[in-house]
Design an enzyme around this catalytic site. Structure first.
Site, PDB file in Angstrom:
ATOM      1  N   THR A 155       0.870  -1.191   0.000  1.00 35.97           N
ATOM      2  CA  THR A 155       0.000   0.000   0.000  1.00 35.97           C
ATOM      3  C   THR A 155       0.902   1.235   0.000  1.00 35.97           C
ATOM      4  OG1 THR A 155      -0.221  -0.181   2.405  1.00 35.97           O
ATOM      5  CG2 THR A 155      -1.992  -1.093   1.074  1.00 35.97           C
ATOM      6  N   LYS A 177       3.841  -6.799   4.255  1.00 37.88           N
ATOM      7  CA  LYS A 177       3.555  -5.431   3.830  1.00 37.88           C
ATOM      8  C   LYS A 177       3.160  -4.646   5.071  1.00 37.88           C
ATOM      9  CE  LYS A 177       0.241  -3.355   3.353  1.00 37.88           C
ATOM     10  NZ  LYS A 177      -0.579  -2.414   4.230  1.00 37.88           N
ATOM     11  N   THR A 188      -1.716  -1.374   8.088  1.00 38.07           N
ATOM     12  CA  THR A 188      -1.948  -2.785   8.377  1.00 38.07           C
ATOM     13  C   THR A 188      -0.704  -3.577   8.060  1.00 38.07           C
ATOM     14  OG1 THR A 188      -4.320  -2.773   8.061  1.00 38.07           O
ATOM     15  CG2 THR A 188      -3.192  -4.822   7.572  1.00 38.07           C
ATOM     16  N   GLU A 268       6.196   4.944   7.269  1.00 35.25           N
ATOM     17  CA  GLU A 268       5.718   6.149   6.595  1.00 35.25           C
ATOM     18  C   GLU A 268       6.440   7.410   7.073  1.00 35.25           C
ATOM     19  OE1 GLU A 268       1.543   6.030   7.340  1.00 35.25           O
ATOM     20  OE2 GLU A 268       1.145   4.664   5.684  1.00 35.25           O
ATOM     21  N   ASN A 387      -0.190  11.188   6.212  1.00 38.58           N
ATOM     22  CA  ASN A 387      -1.404  10.734   6.882  1.00 38.58           C
ATOM     23  C   ASN A 387      -2.484  11.800   7.009  1.00 38.58           C
ATOM     24  OD1 ASN A 387      -0.972   7.862   7.636  1.00 38.58           O
ATOM     25  ND2 ASN A 387       0.910   8.760   8.444  1.00 38.58           N
ATOM     26  N   SER A 392      -6.499   7.075   4.301  1.00 40.13           N
ATOM     27  CA  SER A 392      -5.831   5.780   4.188  1.00 40.13           C
ATOM     28  C   SER A 392      -6.178   4.927   5.386  1.00 40.13           C
ATOM     29  CB  SER A 392      -4.317   5.951   4.087  1.00 40.13           C
ATOM     30  OG  SER A 392      -3.801   6.518   5.269  1.00 40.13           O
TER      31      SER A 392
END
Lengths: 392, 392
Positions: A155, A177, A188, A268, A387, A392
């Site tokens: 993702t 992932k 996730t 991230e 974010n 998301s």
């Protein structure tokens, strides 16, 4: 590498059209046998996505013949319809595999198909795209499909993540992932591990729980826990080798540790990977509590981003825990420099070199001989941007 | 307004040279009597700054004749020397007040002087500047000095914060600095409240604890708890009026609520003030737990910053708590639009208007009739910048 490193597995990754970008978004992993043993560990979030509720049921039987994973939608908080969508996906996988003649293990049934989803919460999956995608994924199954499967589950990941380990004649491989952890986790985390070792589901379960406890469970990127986190371990028995428990457990742990480290390295917006070592704690549980509390301190994470060896923020985080310690005996090192000794000023903070990506924070509780290591990231403007700029 | 709104108090704020900027950094509040009753509430962080340890001892006596507050240094994690510095500061205040003839209440002693500090952890205070500053502050004491005192305690605050309330013939006033909460809190929160009501320390303590429990304790800007948080309430009895407990408690609560709201409105780098209402919880404690957990969810705080009504992040936060709820009965409203009903998609998220600074998130647990309100802020790139670009 990946889920097809071990014998007895095929995999594929295709673009089903779930992602608006048109990128790969559907992965399939099939256990070709002869065994179908499996174990799983799931998010401890009480708000669980439909695929988690489904796969927990599947795993109760200890047999998994296939795992279907989609990115582009979490299928979480989607009500009874969302659960029906997961059920329909599993049914479709079983039907399509049987129709393709991939029934060497006695024919597939939905009750042995695990389902994983990742993406935005609160949106139904586009089943009109996902179901035809399953046929496509079945058609492309290959003993070399592990890498493609690993790519189809990405993702916000910037790289796909795979790892492998093993022993004499047997292998454990896996893909992951996400940029987080089992509980809690950022985004996730989905992980599928496969092995050709000849073991039953109880053996797998024991090894998997031991491995996740000290790997995925000790990665805490942003303190947020997903509704969808899933780690599955499938065994085909295709090697005909039954390794000893310790040896097998260590291989599973090594693969999990490798993947966990890759998750943190790709978190991230992060610019620093922070290894928090808590030493001389009264118990391992207290060491983990302290490590996790330090890992979740936004002020400290900002300081690390700014390459500021702000040990005061470490102490103020430790002070909020219930762990055994005397504030006047706490010691803190940053990248090996003991900037805090006995709860007060220690070595010169200007000696700390924080230019490199990995930053090591050592918290000495002086309360016993237990220890634990937690990994986290710094908090950056890029994290905020990533974010806040889109759902998301 | 501020700490000199009530009769019987003088205050001042001066530049002692503790801050490198040369700005005001030392505040003094003196209770001129006739009573010296006082109560205090302190950080629950187990790593407590020297001034907190000192003031806790002072408050045990129930009498406070003066409060000295400095910005520019927290005097936390400074070892026995740091505690000696606090002690020396209190001694200096008592001596200087007595020398200036401000001994109407029978002469000052260090044991009745509370000390508060805020600034960087792990650095000794420049006592060669602080102690002469005390003489300066004593010389400038005035019945109109409340505003200057409020300005001298600012650190990253962009405005000084004062509030006032009261009843027939009596007043409660106060000042605050910081952008956080009592426990936990962002930066240090220091609050001094004064009243001319004629009450003893037990009355004050009861009213203060009740007030902080539902005001400062329900503000959670960034989940980080300071080593220095202090809230003091001093009563001079100068009005000669003894209000009823309920009436007095409500005035203290109103001043605390006003100051708490100002703290959130000035939180570091924030662009949104987020009011989290948890309703239909089984107990108030569970409502607070859920509210605080939502308030600390970085992903949600980023979403609010991006004006994205991402209710999935609210649900995934609720799911990590131990509160009583059924995931399939949870409802969430953002700015009055019930975007989540029965744990799934509710009203159209495009109906949510998030353009304004205040954002209201309502979480309905459908588990009882208790409720609580928690205030927090969004997470922004400015917050990251402010907390990574320099030590604080």
């Amino acid at each position: 590498m990946s889920v097809t490193a071990a014998k007895g597995f095929t995999a594929s990754g295709v673009a089903a059209g779930i992602k608006e970008s048109g990128g790969a978004d559907l992965a399939l992993v099939v256990n070709e046998g002869p065994r179908l043993a499996a174990a799983g560990v799931f998010t401890s979030n009480r708000v669980k996505a439909a695929p988690v509720l489904w796969s927990q049921q599947v795993l109760k039987g200890g047999q998994v013949s296939a795992v279907v994973l989609n990115s582009g939608g979490a299928n979480a908080c989607t009500g009874p319809q969302g659960f029906q969508d997961t059920h329909a996906t599993a049914e479709k996988v079983a039907e399509s595999l049987n129709a393709a003649g991939r029934d060497a293990t006695g024919g597939h049934s939905a009750g042995e198909v695990a389902v994983c989803s990742t993406g935005l919460i609160g949106l139904r999956l586009p089943m009109d795209k996902l179901l035809p995608g399953v046929d496509k994924a079945v058609a492309q199954l290959s003993e070399h499909g592990g890498e493609k499967a690993a790519m189809a589950i990405m993702t916000t990941d910037t790289v796909h993540k795979t790892a492998v380990a093993g022993g004499e004649g047997w292998t454990v491989g896996g893909m992951a992932k996400g940029a987080g952890m089992l509980a809690p986790g950022l985004a996730t985390m989905l992980v599928v591990l496969t092995t050709d070792a000849d073991l039953d589901s109880a053996d797998l379960d024991k090894a998997l729980r031991a491995a996740t406890r000290t790997t995925f469970d000790r990665v805490d990127s942003d303190g947020c826990m997903s509704t969808n986190d899933t780690v599955l371990l499938l065994a085909s028995g295709a090697s005909g080798v039954t390794p000893g428990h310790e040896e097998f457990a260590e291989a599973v742990r090594a693969v999990c540790a490798d993947l966990a480290r890759q998750l943190i390295g790709d978190a991230e917006g992060a610019s620093k990977d922070i290894r928090i070592e808590v030493v001389n704690a009264a118990t391992e549980d207290e060491a983990v509590e302290v490590g996790r509390t330090i890992a979740r301190n936004n002020l400290l994470k900002c300081a690390v981003h700014g390459e500021d060896p702000n040990w005061g923020r470490v102490l103020s985080a430790i002070g909020t825990t219930s762990a055994t310690f005397d504030p006047d005996r706490l010691n803190v090192a940053i990248n090996g420099v003991w900037v805090c000794r006995n709860g007060s000023v220690g070595e010169d903070r200007d000696l700390v070199d924080m230019r490199y990506r990995e930053v090591r924070i050592t918290a000495d509780l002086a309360a016993g001989d237990a220890s634990a290591e937690i990994w986290t990231n710094d908090l950056t403007a890029d994290y905020v941007h990533e974010n806040s700029a889109y759902s998301s």
